[in-house]
Design a protein around this motif. Sequence first.
Motif, PDB file in Angstrom:
ATOM      1  N   LEU A   1       0.803  -1.209   0.000  1.00 28.80           N
ATOM      2  CA  LEU A   1       0.000   0.000   0.000  1.00 28.80           C
ATOM      3  C   LEU A   1       0.843   1.270   0.000  1.00 28.80           C
ATOM      4  O   LEU A   1       0.325   2.370   0.209  1.00 28.80           O
ATOM      5  CB  LEU A   1      -0.940   0.005   1.216  1.00 28.80           C
ATOM      6  N   ALA A   2       2.140   1.125  -0.267  1.00 25.70           N
ATOM      7  CA  ALA A   2       3.020   2.289  -0.282  1.00 25.70           C
ATOM      8  C   ALA A   2       2.639   3.284  -1.368  1.00 25.70           C
ATOM      9  O   ALA A   2       2.990   4.461  -1.286  1.00 25.70           O
ATOM     10  CB  ALA A   2       4.471   1.843  -0.474  1.00 25.70           C
ATOM     11  N   MET A   3       1.907   2.825  -2.385  1.00 22.24           N
ATOM     12  CA  MET A   3       1.476   3.731  -3.441  1.00 22.24           C
ATOM     13  C   MET A   3       0.586   4.848  -2.913  1.00 22.24           C
ATOM     14  O   MET A   3       0.424   5.883  -3.557  1.00 22.24           O
ATOM     15  CB  MET A   3       0.725   2.960  -4.521  1.00 22.24           C
ATOM     16  N   PHE A   4       0.029   4.655  -1.721  1.00 27.23           N
ATOM     17  CA  PHE A   4      -0.850   5.662  -1.149  1.00 27.23           C
ATOM     18  C   PHE A   4      -0.129   6.623  -0.212  1.00 27.23           C
ATOM     19  O   PHE A   4      -0.774   7.473   0.414  1.00 27.23           O
ATOM     20  CB  PHE A   4      -2.009   4.988  -0.407  1.00 27.23           C
ATOM     21  N   ALA A   5       1.185   6.506  -0.092  1.00 31.50           N
ATOM     22  CA  ALA A   5       1.931   7.442   0.747  1.00 31.50           C
ATOM     23  C   ALA A   5       1.900   8.831   0.142  1.00 31.50           C
ATOM     24  O   ALA A   5       1.958   8.998  -1.082  1.00 31.50           O
ATOM     25  CB  ALA A   5       3.376   6.965   0.910  1.00 31.50           C
ATOM     26  N   PRO A   6       1.807   9.868   0.967  1.00 28.01           N
ATOM     27  CA  PRO A   6       1.742  11.241   0.447  1.00 28.01           C
ATOM     28  C   PRO A   6       2.956  11.610  -0.388  1.00 28.01           C
ATOM     29  O   PRO A   6       4.093  11.253  -0.056  1.00 28.01           O
ATOM     30  CB  PRO A   6       1.677  12.097   1.717  1.00 28.01           C
ATOM     31  N   GLY A   7       2.718  12.337  -1.487  1.00 26.33           N
ATOM     32  CA  GLY A   7       3.802  12.807  -2.339  1.00 26.33           C
ATOM     33  C   GLY A   7       4.423  14.080  -1.804  1.00 26.33           C
ATOM     34  O   GLY A   7       3.929  14.712  -0.869  1.00 26.33           O
ATOM     35  N   ARG A   8       5.528  14.476  -2.444  1.00 23.07           N
ATOM     36  CA  ARG A   8       6.260  15.649  -1.978  1.00 23.07           C
ATOM     37  C   ARG A   8       5.703  16.957  -2.505  1.00 23.07           C
ATOM     38  O   ARG A   8       5.840  18.002  -1.872  1.00 23.07           O
ATOM     39  CB  ARG A   8       7.729  15.530  -2.413  1.00 23.07           C
ATOM     40  N   ASN A   9       5.121  16.921  -3.688  1.00 23.80           N
ATOM     41  CA  ASN A   9       4.676  18.156  -4.324  1.00 23.80           C
ATOM     42  C   ASN A   9       3.177  18.084  -4.612  1.00 23.80           C
ATOM     43  O   ASN A   9       2.762  17.683  -5.696  1.00 23.80           O
ATOM     44  CB  ASN A   9       5.458  18.389  -5.629  1.00 23.80           C
ATOM     45  N   PRO A  10       2.349  18.462  -3.637  1.00 20.25           N
ATOM     46  CA  PRO A  10       0.900  18.305  -3.799  1.00 20.25           C
ATOM     47  C   PRO A  10       0.312  19.266  -4.825  1.00 20.25           C
ATOM     48  O   PRO A  10       0.852  20.349  -5.079  1.00 20.25           O
ATOM     49  CB  PRO A  10       0.366  18.632  -2.398  1.00 20.25           C
ATOM     50  N   ILE A  11      -0.777  18.833  -5.408  1.00 23.14           N
ATOM     51  CA  ILE A  11      -1.543  19.676  -6.315  1.00 23.14           C
ATOM     52  C   ILE A  11      -2.752  20.229  -5.563  1.00 23.14           C
ATOM     53  O   ILE A  11      -3.225  19.625  -4.603  1.00 23.14           O
ATOM     54  CB  ILE A  11      -1.999  18.891  -7.568  1.00 23.14           C
ATOM     55  N   ASP A  12      -3.228  21.375  -6.009  1.00 27.94           N
ATOM     56  CA  ASP A  12      -4.318  22.035  -5.295  1.00 27.94           C
ATOM     57  C   ASP A  12      -5.684  21.565  -5.788  1.00 27.94           C
ATOM     58  O   ASP A  12      -6.277  22.187  -6.665  1.00 27.94           O
ATOM     59  CB  ASP A  12      -4.210  23.551  -5.442  1.00 27.94           C
ATOM     60  N   HIS A  13      -6.137  20.472  -5.227  1.00 28.29           N
ATOM     61  CA  HIS A  13      -7.499  20.009  -5.425  1.00 28.29           C
ATOM     62  C   HIS A  13      -8.124  19.791  -4.054  1.00 28.29           C
ATOM     63  O   HIS A  13      -7.430  19.490  -3.093  1.00 28.29           O
ATOM     64  CB  HIS A  13      -7.548  18.698  -6.218  1.00 28.29           C
ATOM     65  N   THR A  14      -9.422  19.957  -4.001  1.00 28.98           N
ATOM     66  CA  THR A  14     -10.139  19.663  -2.760  1.00 28.98           C
ATOM     67  C   THR A  14     -11.290  18.714  -3.050  1.00 28.98           C
ATOM     68  O   THR A  14     -11.798  18.656  -4.171  1.00 28.98           O
ATOM     69  CB  THR A  14     -10.709  20.944  -2.118  1.00 28.98           C
ATOM     70  N   ILE A  15     -11.701  17.987  -2.047  1.00 33.32           N
ATOM     71  CA  ILE A  15     -12.872  17.114  -2.128  1.00 33.32           C
ATOM     72  C   ILE A  15     -13.910  17.659  -1.156  1.00 33.32           C
ATOM     73  O   ILE A  15     -13.610  17.939   0.003  1.00 33.32           O
ATOM     74  CB  ILE A  15     -12.515  15.658  -1.775  1.00 33.32           C
ATOM     75  N   ASP A  16     -15.121  17.839  -1.658  1.00 36.01           N
ATOM     76  CA  ASP A  16     -16.199  18.430  -0.862  1.00 36.01           C
ATOM     77  C   ASP A  16     -17.047  17.316  -0.252  1.00 36.01           C
ATOM     78  O   ASP A  16     -17.630  16.510  -0.976  1.00 36.01           O
ATOM     79  CB  ASP A  16     -17.052  19.329  -1.764  1.00 36.01           C
ATOM     80  N   TYR A  17     -17.125  17.289   1.069  1.00 35.26           N
ATOM     81  CA  TYR A  17     -17.888  16.258   1.771  1.00 35.26           C
ATOM     82  C   TYR A  17     -19.149  16.825   2.411  1.00 35.26           C
ATOM     83  O   TYR A  17     -19.645  16.277   3.404  1.00 35.26           O
ATOM     84  CB  TYR A  17     -17.021  15.622   2.862  1.00 35.26           C
ATOM     85  N   SER A  18     -19.683  17.902   1.864  1.00 38.09           N
ATOM     86  CA  SER A  18     -20.816  18.548   2.515  1.00 38.09           C
ATOM     87  C   SER A  18     -22.035  17.637   2.624  1.00 38.09           C
ATOM     88  O   SER A  18     -22.789  17.714   3.610  1.00 38.09           O
ATOM     89  CB  SER A  18     -21.188  19.836   1.773  1.00 38.09           C
ATOM     90  N   ILE A  19     -22.239  16.763   1.640  1.00 43.89           N
ATOM     91  CA  ILE A  19     -23.394  15.870   1.721  1.00 43.89           C
ATOM     92  C   ILE A  19     -23.227  14.861   2.840  1.00 43.89           C
ATOM     93  O   ILE A  19     -24.188  14.470   3.502  1.00 43.89           O
ATOM     94  CB  ILE A  19     -23.645  15.158   0.361  1.00 43.89           C
ATOM     95  N   TRP A  20     -21.980  14.436   3.093  1.00 45.43           N
ATOM     96  CA  TRP A  20     -21.720  13.526   4.221  1.00 45.43           C
ATOM     97  C   TRP A  20     -21.928  14.265   5.537  1.00 45.43           C
ATOM     98  O   TRP A  20     -22.485  13.718   6.489  1.00 45.43           O
ATOM     99  CB  TRP A  20     -20.316  12.956   4.118  1.00 45.43           C
ATOM    100  N   SER A  21     -21.527  15.519   5.601  1.00 48.35           N
ATOM    101  CA  SER A  21     -21.781  16.311   6.800  1.00 48.35           C
ATOM    102  C   SER A  21     -23.276  16.430   7.070  1.00 48.35           C
ATOM    103  O   SER A  21     -23.733  16.353   8.218  1.00 48.35           O
ATOM    104  CB  SER A  21     -21.183  17.720   6.649  1.00 48.35           C
ATOM    105  N   GLU A  22     -24.042  16.613   5.996  1.00 51.98           N
ATOM    106  CA  GLU A  22     -25.492  16.737   6.163  1.00 51.98           C
ATOM    107  C   GLU A  22     -26.084  15.452   6.744  1.00 51.98           C
ATOM    108  O   GLU A  22     -26.915  15.493   7.663  1.00 51.98           O
ATOM    109  CB  GLU A  22     -26.147  17.066   4.825  1.00 51.98           C
ATOM    110  N   ALA A  23     -25.631  14.324   6.230  1.00 52.97           N
ATOM    111  CA  ALA A  23     -26.119  13.046   6.749  1.00 52.97           C
ATOM    112  C   ALA A  23     -25.752  12.879   8.218  1.00 52.97           C
ATOM    113  O   ALA A  23     -26.578  12.486   9.047  1.00 52.97           O
ATOM    114  CB  ALA A  23     -25.550  11.894   5.918  1.00 52.97           C
ATOM    115  N   LEU A  24     -24.508  13.195   8.558  1.00 54.68           N
ATOM    116  CA  LEU A  24     -24.060  13.045   9.943  1.00 54.68           C
ATOM    117  C   LEU A  24     -24.856  13.943  10.886  1.00 54.68           C
ATOM    118  O   LEU A  24     -25.172  13.553  12.018  1.00 54.68           O
ATOM    119  CB  LEU A  24     -22.565  13.368  10.038  1.00 54.68           C
ATOM    120  N   SER A  25     -25.181  15.140  10.440  1.00 51.52           N
ATOM    121  CA  SER A  25     -25.898  16.067  11.311  1.00 51.52           C
ATOM    122  C   SER A  25     -27.292  15.556  11.661  1.00 51.52           C
ATOM    123  O   SER A  25     -27.839  15.900  12.718  1.00 51.52           O
ATOM    124  CB  SER A  25     -26.002  17.440  10.654  1.00 51.52           C
ATOM    125  N   TYR A  26     -27.873  14.738  10.795  1.00 53.70           N
ATOM    126  CA  TYR A  26     -29.182  14.162  11.076  1.00 53.70           C
ATOM    127  C   TYR A  26     -29.108  12.911  11.935  1.00 53.70           C
ATOM    128  O   TYR A  26     -30.016  12.628  12.717  1.00 53.70           O
ATOM    129  CB  TYR A  26     -29.901  13.805   9.767  1.00 53.70           C
TER     130      TYR A  26
END
Length: 395
Positions: free
Chosen positions: A62-87
């Motif tokens: 699973l070493a392929m999932f280790a963090p790289g040195r030079n990250p790119i600027d992308h984000t993942i939005d989890y707002s729908i998961w937050s909505e579910a959790l809040s309920y």
Amino acid sequence: MHVQLRACMVRASGIAAAIALVTGPAGARDSAVQSGLLAPSTQAPNSEPSSQDTLANSTEPLAMFAPGRNPIDHTIDYSIWSEALSYLVVSMGPSLRKKPQEFDNALGTRRRFGHNSRYRLEGSLVGFTFMNDEVKASFTEYRRDLESVADTLDIQSLPRNEQLAYWMNLHNVAMVEQIARAWPIRQPREILLDGVPLDEAKFITVRGIALSPRDIRTRIVYPNWRNPKVIYGFWRGEIGGPALQRKAFQAAEISNLLDRSAREFVNSLRGVQKYGGTMQVSTVFAEAAPFYFGDFERDLRSHIGDYANQDVAEILDRTDRVDASVYEHDIADLSGGARANAWFSNGQLGRGVSALLAQRQQKFEYMEREGLRTGTVTFSNINLPGDSRDKGEVE
């Protein structure tokens, strides 16, 4: 799937309203974009992903999932998961560090109703009883959507906090999904997938690699993040473990959320107890010991001291031994995993859930009378000119 899950959560809001008086207010690129999961930043990437240059000599599959040195600027939005959790997640508030009163038995019977764990008024509990088949199916689709994000976007090329949020949310979505499908059940460890215990079952697939919840914790996150507070981001479905937050992990505030979860757990009976001259601690720390607590007693004491309130600080001072022996495998569920405790009857909550929520309310009223804090305030990171790009990064 996004629309489906949102629709299910809207229906679940009727349940939220039913318990509102005692729970308080709700605190694959194509696939991901359509569902609102993936939201690319407007900033240009710094460079191509370069994680593999640090992993050439690794033998860990699973070493392929280790963090790289030079990250790119992308984000993942989890707002729908937050909505579910809040309920569906009910915060039980800070620990009073004492055993709750016993529930009263039903008149004329020895039958007991409700969750009887001594930890039931700590952390958080989930309303599994209120999840119908459509909601459960939506969790499965959401988990698959999260998996598909990695098919076209190298998770290891994201900023570290983005990666950490991804792994924690995926882990927790998968646990909620499988426990909901198996409910009613008293202990999540009783759940078997093709004969394999839930925590060891490889039912999560990322980049074609089958993973178990334990794999995500101990083979991806723990080896690649140095700060032990990542321990508190993983929900195991059991009342003895760290609490499930009422909002999803997002990169910008993940450090603060982990601090909050760490503080709650360390100062709870689930985290630390005293027995004579021994400080008894959660077995959660034993699992993480090879990664964070090489000198178990010394390192763990230092870590606990970072979050300890006065009561736990006194335990640190008045004990000379550490024993990782505290844990309870009962489900972190409002009804204790029993259908008879939970269902609505003639428009009313079942006896078990009603009794538990009444105890929760009594606890909060006591804390208010005593001037004790019943909640926490979380401050999100605010980016100012000149701030480094890794501000608030969990190492």
